[in-house]
Scaffold this motif. Structure first.
Motif, PDB file in Angstrom:
ATOM      1  N   PRO A  50       0.791  -1.236   0.000  1.00 15.49           N
ATOM      2  CA  PRO A  50       0.000   0.000   0.000  1.00 15.49           C
ATOM      3  C   PRO A  50       0.823   1.285   0.000  1.00 15.49           C
ATOM      4  CG  PRO A  50      -0.987  -1.599   1.477  1.00 15.49           C
ATOM      5  CD  PRO A  50       0.326  -2.184   1.033  1.00 15.49           C
ATOM      6  N   PRO A  51       1.971   1.373   0.711  1.00 10.91           N
ATOM      7  CA  PRO A  51       2.713   2.634   0.688  1.00 10.91           C
ATOM      8  C   PRO A  51       3.183   3.057  -0.705  1.00 10.91           C
ATOM      9  CG  PRO A  51       3.431   1.278   2.531  1.00 10.91           C
ATOM     10  CD  PRO A  51       2.547   0.421   1.679  1.00 10.91           C
ATOM     11  N   ARG A  52       3.317   2.087  -1.626  1.00 18.10           N
ATOM     12  CA  ARG A  52       3.812   2.408  -2.971  1.00 18.10           C
ATOM     13  C   ARG A  52       2.679   2.552  -3.992  1.00 18.10           C
ATOM     14  NH1 ARG A  52       6.368  -1.379  -5.503  1.00 18.10           N
ATOM     15  NH2 ARG A  52       7.471   0.056  -6.872  1.00 18.10           N
ATOM     16  N   GLU A  53       1.441   2.297  -3.582  1.00 20.50           N
ATOM     17  CA  GLU A  53       0.338   2.324  -4.527  1.00 20.50           C
ATOM     18  C   GLU A  53      -0.142   3.746  -4.800  1.00 20.50           C
ATOM     19  OE1 GLU A  53      -2.750  -0.308  -3.187  1.00 20.50           O
ATOM     20  OE2 GLU A  53      -1.334  -1.934  -2.821  1.00 20.50           O
ATOM     21  N   ILE A  54      -0.568   3.979  -6.039  1.00 21.01           N
ATOM     22  CA  ILE A  54      -1.132   5.253  -6.457  1.00 21.01           C
ATOM     23  C   ILE A  54      -2.643   5.064  -6.610  1.00 21.01           C
ATOM     24  CG2 ILE A  54      -1.161   7.020  -8.234  1.00 21.01           C
ATOM     25  CD1 ILE A  54       1.478   6.849  -6.690  1.00 21.01           C
ATOM     26  N   PRO A  55      -3.447   5.849  -5.907  1.00 18.22           N
ATOM     27  CA  PRO A  55      -4.904   5.697  -6.028  1.00 18.22           C
ATOM     28  C   PRO A  55      -5.358   5.755  -7.486  1.00 18.22           C
ATOM     29  CG  PRO A  55      -4.368   7.194  -4.228  1.00 18.22           C
ATOM     30  CD  PRO A  55      -3.074   6.918  -4.949  1.00 18.22           C
ATOM     31  N   GLY A  56      -6.177   4.793  -7.865  1.00 20.94           N
ATOM     32  CA  GLY A  56      -6.708   4.748  -9.225  1.00 20.94           C
ATOM     33  C   GLY A  56      -5.810   4.090 -10.245  1.00 20.94           C
ATOM     34  N   ALA A  57      -4.562   3.745  -9.860  1.00 22.51           N
ATOM     35  CA  ALA A  57      -3.622   3.188 -10.844  1.00 22.51           C
ATOM     36  C   ALA A  57      -4.079   1.832 -11.366  1.00 22.51           C
ATOM     37  CB  ALA A  57      -2.226   3.082 -10.230  1.00 22.51           C
ATOM     38  N   ALA A  58      -4.646   1.010 -10.505  1.00 24.34           N
ATOM     39  CA  ALA A  58      -5.074  -0.321 -10.945  1.00 24.34           C
ATOM     40  C   ALA A  58      -6.144  -0.226 -12.022  1.00 24.34           C
ATOM     41  CB  ALA A  58      -5.579  -1.129  -9.754  1.00 24.34           C
ATOM     42  N   ASP A  59      -7.133   0.645 -11.807  1.00 27.74           N
ATOM     43  CA  ASP A  59      -8.178   0.814 -12.821  1.00 27.74           C
ATOM     44  C   ASP A  59      -7.596   1.360 -14.118  1.00 27.74           C
ATOM     45  OD1 ASP A  59     -10.142  -0.100 -11.109  1.00 27.74           O
ATOM     46  OD2 ASP A  59     -10.700   1.900 -10.406  1.00 27.74           O
TER      47      ASP A  59
END
Length: 292
Positions: A50-59
Motif C-alpha cells: 500500500p505505501p507504494r500504490e497510487i490511487p486509481g492506478a489499478a483501474d
C-alpha cells in the motif's frame, strides 16, 4: 522438465502507477506467448504494498490493457484479497520448521556484508516487530530461461534466507507471487529481465512448497522467459520510479508497434495492419514463428 498439458500465463503489474512503454513490452510479450501457445492469459494486480500504490492506478492499468486489445481470460485477481492464502502457507512453513523471526534492519544487514547472513536464524525471537524469513536449505542457483539459456545466479544471493513477511507485517513479494502462481496453475512466466535473478528465490520457494506438499499439491516448476528491458536515452530502465510517461490511450496501434519492435519481432514497424485486432493477429503469428 516435464511439459505442461495446458499453458497458463499471466501479467501481474503493481498499481504504483500507470503502464508505460516498458511495461507494455512485458504485457505484450506475455500475451503473445500465451496466445501463440493457444493458452490462457491471466491478469493479477500485485497490490500488496500500500505505501507504494497510487490511487486509481489499478483501474488505469486495466483500461490501458483493454485499449491495446490485450484481453485477459477469467476475472482479475487482486493480491490484497489473498491474505488467507499467504497466512496458510506461512503457517505450513512454520509447522515444518522452515522459517524464523528476524529483527534485522536493512542498515544492520548492509553493515555486516552484501547479503543477509542468517543472523537471527537461531535466536528464537518473538513475532513482535519482526520479519519472517525462509530457512533456505536447498537454494536453486541454476535454472533455464527460454531466452537467456542457462542462468547462473550469484550463489550467495540465491542462498539467502529471504523474506516471507516484512517487519511492517506486509507480505513479501516472493511469498505472495509464488503462492498466487501456484494457486492459479501458472505454467509459464514471461516478464522483464529485471526479475531474472529473483527467479532463483521464487523457484526455491516453489520447490519447498512441493516438498512439504502445500495444499496437497505437486505443481511443476514454471517455465521462464525474461524479456529485454526498455531503456531511455541515458540507458536507464523505463520505470515508474524514473517517471516514465504513461501510455497514451490515443495511439494504441503505434504503442503496440513500438512494443513489438522492442520484443524483436521482424517486420514489427513495417507490417500493414488496419487496426489493433489485425496487428495483434500478425504479432501472435510472428511470435509463433520467431519466439516460441
Amino acid at each position: 522438465m516435464q511439459q505442461p498439458e495446458r499453458y497458463r500465463g499471466r501479467f501481474a503489474p503493481s498499481p504504483s502507477g500507470p503502464l508505460h512503454a516498458g511495461s507494455l513490452v512485458a504485457a505484450l510479450g506475455s500475451y503473445l506467448d500465451a496466445r501463440a501457445h493457444q493458452g490462457e492469459w491471466l491478469v493479477r494486480i500485485d497490490d500488496i504494498d500500500p505505501p507504494r500504490e497510487i490511487p486509481g492506478a489499478a483501474d488505469t492499468i486495466l483500461k490501458q490493457l483493454e485499449a491495446h486489445g490485450l484481453e485477459w481470460d477469467g476475472s482479475v485477481v487482486w493480491q490484497s484479497q489473498q491474505s488467507e492464502r499467504y497466512a496458510a502457507a506461512l503457517s505450513t512453513l512454520n509447522t515444518a520448521q522452515l522459517c524464523y523471526y528476524c529483527h534485522c534492519t536493512r542498515a544492520q544487514i548492509k553493515a555486516r556484508g552484501t547479503y543477509y547472513d542468517g543472523h537471527c536464524r537461531h535466536l528464537q525471537l518473538s513475532s513482535k516487530g519482526t520479519a519472517v524469513r525462509l530457512i533456505n536449505r536447498s537454494p536453486i542457483c541454476r535454472f533455464h530461461d527460454r531466452f537467456h539459456g542457462l542462468v547462473n545466479s550469484d550463489p550467495q544471493q540465491a542462498a539467502e534466507d529471504f523474506l516471507l513477511r516484512r517487519r511492517d507485517q506486509l507480505w513479501a513479494y516472493q511469498l505472495a507471487v509464488v503462492c498466487d502462481d501456484r494457486a492459479a496453475g501458472i505454467t509459464d512466466i514471461v516478464r522483464g529481465e529485471d526479475l531474472l535473478h529473483a527467479s532463483a528465490w521464487q523457484l526455491t520457494l516453489w520447490q519447498v512448497f512441493n516438498d512439504i506438499h502445500l495444499d496437497d499439491t505437486q505443481a511443476p516448476l514454471p517455465r521462464l522467459a525474461h524479456l529485454p528491458l526498455v531503456v531511455d536515452a541515458s540507458g536507464r530502465k523505463l520505470s515508474k520510479q524514473n517517471h516514465a510517461p504513461a501510455l497514451s490511450l490515443q495511439t494504441p496501434l503505434a504503442n503496440l508497434r513500438s512494443a513489438a519492435q522492442a520484443l524483436g519481432l521482424p517486420g514489427a514497424a513495417s507490417t500493414e495492419a488496419a487496426n489493433i485486432e489485425e496487428y495483434l493477429a500478425w504479432a501472435i503469428d510472428a511470435w509463433r514463428q520467431h519466439k516460441k
